[in-house]
Motif scaffolding. Structure first.
Motif, PDB file in Angstrom:
ATOM      1  N   ALA A 270       0.578  -1.723  -0.109  1.00 24.22           N
ATOM      2  CA  ALA A 270       0.195   0.298   0.111  1.00 24.22           C
ATOM      3  C   ALA A 270       1.053   1.259  -0.239  1.00 24.22           C
ATOM      4  O   ALA A 270       1.096   2.305  -0.813  1.00 24.22           O
ATOM      5  N   LEU A 271       1.994   0.998   0.927  1.00 26.26           N
ATOM      6  CA  LEU A 271       2.505   2.291   1.013  1.00 26.26           C
ATOM      7  C   LEU A 271       3.718   2.577  -0.506  1.00 26.26           C
ATOM      8  O   LEU A 271       4.146   4.060  -0.894  1.00 26.26           O
ATOM      9  N   LYS A 272       4.112   1.546  -1.310  1.00 24.24           N
ATOM     10  CA  LYS A 272       4.892   1.782  -2.074  1.00 24.24           C
ATOM     11  C   LYS A 272       3.437   2.589  -3.238  1.00 24.24           C
ATOM     12  O   LYS A 272       4.072   3.394  -4.041  1.00 24.24           O
ATOM     13  N   TYR A 273       2.020   2.659  -3.216  1.00 24.47           N
ATOM     14  CA  TYR A 273       1.388   2.271  -4.435  1.00 24.47           C
ATOM     15  C   TYR A 273       1.074   3.902  -4.628  1.00 24.47           C
ATOM     16  O   TYR A 273       0.979   4.744  -5.189  1.00 24.47           O
ATOM     17  N   ASP A 274       1.470   4.236  -2.488  1.00 30.75           N
ATOM     18  CA  ASP A 274       0.942   5.469  -2.735  1.00 30.75           C
ATOM     19  C   ASP A 274       1.954   6.233  -2.703  1.00 30.75           C
ATOM     20  O   ASP A 274       2.172   7.527  -3.599  1.00 30.75           O
ATOM     21  N   ILE A 275       2.813   6.173  -3.062  1.00 27.65           N
ATOM     22  CA  ILE A 275       4.370   6.793  -3.144  1.00 27.65           C
ATOM     23  C   ILE A 275       4.350   7.002  -4.691  1.00 27.65           C
ATOM     24  O   ILE A 275       4.628   8.055  -5.507  1.00 27.65           O
ATOM     25  N   ILE A 276       4.316   5.922  -5.646  1.00 26.69           N
ATOM     26  CA  ILE A 276       4.026   5.958  -7.293  1.00 26.69           C
ATOM     27  C   ILE A 276       3.076   6.890  -7.538  1.00 26.69           C
ATOM     28  O   ILE A 276       3.150   7.800  -8.386  1.00 26.69           O
ATOM     29  N   SER A 277       1.793   6.685  -6.371  1.00 28.04           N
ATOM     30  CA  SER A 277       0.391   7.743  -6.880  1.00 28.04           C
ATOM     31  C   SER A 277       1.347   9.148  -6.713  1.00 28.04           C
ATOM     32  O   SER A 277       0.123   9.726  -7.826  1.00 28.04           O
ATOM     33  N   ALA A 278       1.718   9.544  -5.926  1.00 22.88           N
ATOM     34  CA  ALA A 278       1.261  10.939  -5.424  1.00 22.88           C
ATOM     35  C   ALA A 278       2.300  11.135  -6.430  1.00 22.88           C
ATOM     36  O   ALA A 278       2.508  12.438  -7.395  1.00 22.88           O
ATOM     37  N   LEU A 279       3.807  10.544  -7.172  1.00 21.63           N
ATOM     38  CA  LEU A 279       4.808  11.047  -8.373  1.00 21.63           C
ATOM     39  C   LEU A 279       4.023  11.335  -9.507  1.00 21.63           C
ATOM     40  O   LEU A 279       4.469  12.452 -10.414  1.00 21.63           O
ATOM     41  N   ALA A 280       3.523  10.408  -9.504  1.00 21.47           N
ATOM     42  CA  ALA A 280       2.499  10.023 -10.878  1.00 21.47           C
ATOM     43  C   ALA A 280       1.691  11.649 -11.250  1.00 21.47           C
ATOM     44  O   ALA A 280       1.394  11.834 -12.047  1.00 21.47           O
TER      45      ALA A 280
ATOM     46  N   HIS B  85       1.451  14.186  -9.412  1.00 19.08           N
ATOM     47  CA  HIS B  85       1.945  15.227  -9.319  1.00 19.08           C
ATOM     48  C   HIS B  85       3.147  16.043 -10.450  1.00 19.08           C
ATOM     49  O   HIS B  85       3.055  16.969 -10.808  1.00 19.08           O
ATOM     50  N   ALA B  86       3.271  14.241 -11.470  1.00 16.11           N
ATOM     51  CA  ALA B  86       3.984  14.711 -12.768  1.00 16.11           C
ATOM     52  C   ALA B  86       2.514  15.515 -13.671  1.00 16.11           C
ATOM     53  O   ALA B  86       2.597  16.413 -14.211  1.00 16.11           O
ATOM     54  N   LEU B  87       1.626  14.840 -13.436  1.00 19.42           N
ATOM     55  CA  LEU B  87       0.311  15.309 -14.575  1.00 19.42           C
ATOM     56  C   LEU B  87       0.166  16.951 -14.009  1.00 19.42           C
ATOM     57  O   LEU B  87      -0.396  16.961 -15.030  1.00 19.42           O
ATOM     58  N   SER B  88       0.871  16.793 -12.960  1.00 15.59           N
ATOM     59  CA  SER B  88       0.112  18.577 -12.840  1.00 15.59           C
ATOM     60  C   SER B  88       0.863  19.767 -13.415  1.00 15.59           C
ATOM     61  O   SER B  88       0.647  20.621 -13.250  1.00 15.59           O
ATOM     62  N   GLU B  89       2.255  19.257 -13.953  1.00 18.15           N
ATOM     63  CA  GLU B  89       2.975  19.709 -13.981  1.00 18.15           C
ATOM     64  C   GLU B  89       3.629  19.793 -15.729  1.00 18.15           C
ATOM     65  O   GLU B  89       2.396  19.443 -16.265  1.00 18.15           O
ATOM     66  N   ASP B  90       3.844  20.918 -16.332  1.00 19.95           N
ATOM     67  CA  ASP B  90       5.016  20.932 -17.714  1.00 19.95           C
ATOM     68  C   ASP B  90       5.296  19.515 -18.149  1.00 19.95           C
ATOM     69  O   ASP B  90       5.015  18.471 -17.535  1.00 19.95           O
ATOM     70  N   LYS B  91       4.855  19.620 -20.002  1.00 30.21           N
ATOM     71  CA  LYS B  91       5.312  18.333 -19.972  1.00 30.21           C
ATOM     72  C   LYS B  91       6.972  18.170 -20.042  1.00 30.21           C
ATOM     73  O   LYS B  91       7.723  16.733 -19.431  1.00 30.21           O
ATOM     74  N   HIS B  92       8.083  18.641 -20.063  1.00 34.03           N
ATOM     75  CA  HIS B  92       9.168  18.557 -19.434  1.00 34.03           C
ATOM     76  C   HIS B  92       9.236  17.849 -17.959  1.00 34.03           C
ATOM     77  O   HIS B  92      10.080  16.706 -17.642  1.00 34.03           O
TER      78      HIS B  92
ATOM     79  N   PRO C 231      -4.174  16.311  -1.222  1.00 31.19           N
ATOM     80  CA  PRO C 231      -5.558  16.527  -1.886  1.00 31.19           C
ATOM     81  C   PRO C 231      -6.404  16.129  -2.874  1.00 31.19           C
ATOM     82  O   PRO C 231      -7.581  15.570  -3.063  1.00 31.19           O
ATOM     83  N   VAL C 232      -5.686  16.411  -4.381  1.00 31.33           N
ATOM     84  CA  VAL C 232      -5.967  15.889  -5.188  1.00 31.33           C
ATOM     85  C   VAL C 232      -6.426  14.428  -5.874  1.00 31.33           C
ATOM     86  O   VAL C 232      -7.397  13.470  -5.956  1.00 31.33           O
ATOM     87  N   ILE C 233      -5.792  13.231  -4.312  1.00 29.79           N
ATOM     88  CA  ILE C 233      -5.792  12.042  -4.888  1.00 29.79           C
ATOM     89  C   ILE C 233      -6.819  11.769  -3.940  1.00 29.79           C
ATOM     90  O   ILE C 233      -7.445  10.728  -4.026  1.00 29.79           O
ATOM     91  N   GLY C 234      -6.966  12.608  -2.499  1.00 33.22           N
ATOM     92  CA  GLY C 234      -7.950  12.320  -1.698  1.00 33.22           C
ATOM     93  C   GLY C 234      -7.769  12.543  -0.516  1.00 33.22           C
ATOM     94  O   GLY C 234      -6.992  12.794   0.141  1.00 33.22           O
ATOM     95  N   SER C 235      -8.999  12.565   0.281  1.00 32.26           N
ATOM     96  CA  SER C 235      -8.631  13.433   1.679  1.00 32.26           C
ATOM     97  C   SER C 235      -7.892  11.703   2.716  1.00 32.26           C
ATOM     98  O   SER C 235      -7.043  12.280   3.595  1.00 32.26           O
ATOM     99  N   ASP C 236      -8.556  10.695   2.487  1.00 29.16           N
ATOM    100  CA  ASP C 236      -7.918   9.562   2.554  1.00 29.16           C
ATOM    101  C   ASP C 236      -6.759   9.321   3.057  1.00 29.16           C
ATOM    102  O   ASP C 236      -5.493   9.207   3.373  1.00 29.16           O
ATOM    103  N   PHE C 237      -6.172   9.933   1.479  1.00 30.54           N
ATOM    104  CA  PHE C 237      -4.870  10.099   1.014  1.00 30.54           C
ATOM    105  C   PHE C 237      -4.092  11.344   1.938  1.00 30.54           C
ATOM    106  O   PHE C 237      -3.129  10.425   2.017  1.00 30.54           O
ATOM    107  N   ARG C 238      -4.253  11.904   1.988  1.00 28.16           N
ATOM    108  CA  ARG C 238      -3.898  13.343   2.557  1.00 28.16           C
ATOM    109  C   ARG C 238      -4.059  12.770   4.418  1.00 28.16           C
ATOM    110  O   ARG C 238      -2.938  12.840   4.654  1.00 28.16           O
ATOM    111  N   ALA C 239      -5.000  12.122   4.927  1.00 31.34           N
ATOM    112  CA  ALA C 239      -4.587  11.497   5.968  1.00 31.34           C
ATOM    113  C   ALA C 239      -3.382  10.144   6.675  1.00 31.34           C
ATOM    114  O   ALA C 239      -3.370  10.440   7.301  1.00 31.34           O
ATOM    115  N   ARG C 240      -3.971   9.801   5.657  1.00 32.37           N
ATOM    116  CA  ARG C 240      -2.573   8.872   5.493  1.00 32.37           C
ATOM    117  C   ARG C 240      -0.852   9.257   5.396  1.00 32.37           C
ATOM    118  O   ARG C 240      -0.160   8.354   6.243  1.00 32.37           O
ATOM    119  N   MET C 241      -0.807   9.750   5.001  1.00 33.02           N
ATOM    120  CA  MET C 241       0.707  10.898   4.337  1.00 33.02           C
ATOM    121  C   MET C 241       0.808  11.465   5.163  1.00 33.02           C
ATOM    122  O   MET C 241       2.428  11.700   5.877  1.00 33.02           O
TER     123      MET C 241
END
Length: 227
Positions: A13-23, A25-32, A116-126
């Motif tokens: 679960a923690l691995k998925y959380d880390i990968i989800s946060a990175l993914a 985050h990437a989609l909120s940034e520019d193409k570079h 918060p974009v991922i969800g309130s439960d995610f933020r609470a876990r982190m």
């Protein structure tokens, strides 16, 4: 925020959380930035050893995974080190590839805006990650002594380092003094050769990442002994 070591019962679960946060985050940034984060995700999912926190891989293999040349790999890995996401645990030598460590906590701190974009439960876990289980008794230090006021760049860097890990700051970073900042290099002085060598080996990436917030022209950090 504590990022527990992703091993044991809750590791998947923690691995998925880390990968989800990175993914996300990437989609909120520019193409570079998206491409850059996709590259680190590729290394994590294909070659990273979560248990030992080691990424053992050569530049040639990274280039093949990323479909780029080795020059691009060198530039991108330097950028990751500057962000504090990657540190060199053991440099490459003849017949042996480099071994890197990933700073998962720095990665999560840098993605916190999108939790918060991922969800309130995610933020609470982190926000409520448990303390890592260990049988080592921590050395207690005062974490508020001599905290710089943050008015100049070095003071702001020190404040960031303190805010991230007060005990680590009190044990190591608070003893550093900025001697020079010019030509893209910040030179810091430590009170002993042992301390200078240890911080240079273990924590240069973290110091450089803190500098990047206030002076992006700093591309490297040099730590010397004052004695």
């Amino acid at each position: 925020m504590q990022v527990a070591k992703p091993v044991g019962r809750n590791a998947p679960a923690l691995k998925y959380d880390i990968i989800s946060a990175l993914a996300v985050h990437a989609l909120s940034e520019d193409k570079h930035r998206q491409r850059s984060i996709l590259r680190i995700l590729t290394l994590i999912t294909t070659r990273y050893n979560w248990r030992t926190n080691e990424l053992s891989i050569g530049r040639e293999e990274i280039a093949r995974l990323w479909s780029v040349n080795e020059r691009t790999v060198k530039r991108e890995m330097a950028r990751f080190r500057g962000q504090g996401w990657i540190t060199v645990k053991r440099p490459a030598a003849r017949g042996r590839v480099a071994v890197y460590e990933l700073d998962l906590k720095q990665m999560m701190l840098d993605t916190s805006a999108i939790w918060p974009v991922i969800g309130s439960d995610f933020r609470a876990r982190m926000d409520h990650q448990p303390e890592p289980v260990t049988n080592v008794v921590p050395f207690k230090v005062s974490t508020n002594a001599n905290l710089p006021d943050g008015e100049d760049i070095w003071g702001q860097v020190q404040s960031v380092l303190h805010g991230r890990d007060p005990e680590l700051w009190a044990s190591w970073f608070q003893h550093l003094v900025e001697a020079d900042r010019a030509g893209g290099v910040a030179t810091l002085m430590a009170p002993s050769r042992f301390m200078a060598d240890y911080i240079a080996q273990k924590w240069t990436g973290r110091v450089l990442a803190a500098y990047a917030r206030f002076d992006p022209s700093i591309r490297s950090v040099r730590i010397e002994a004052s004695e």
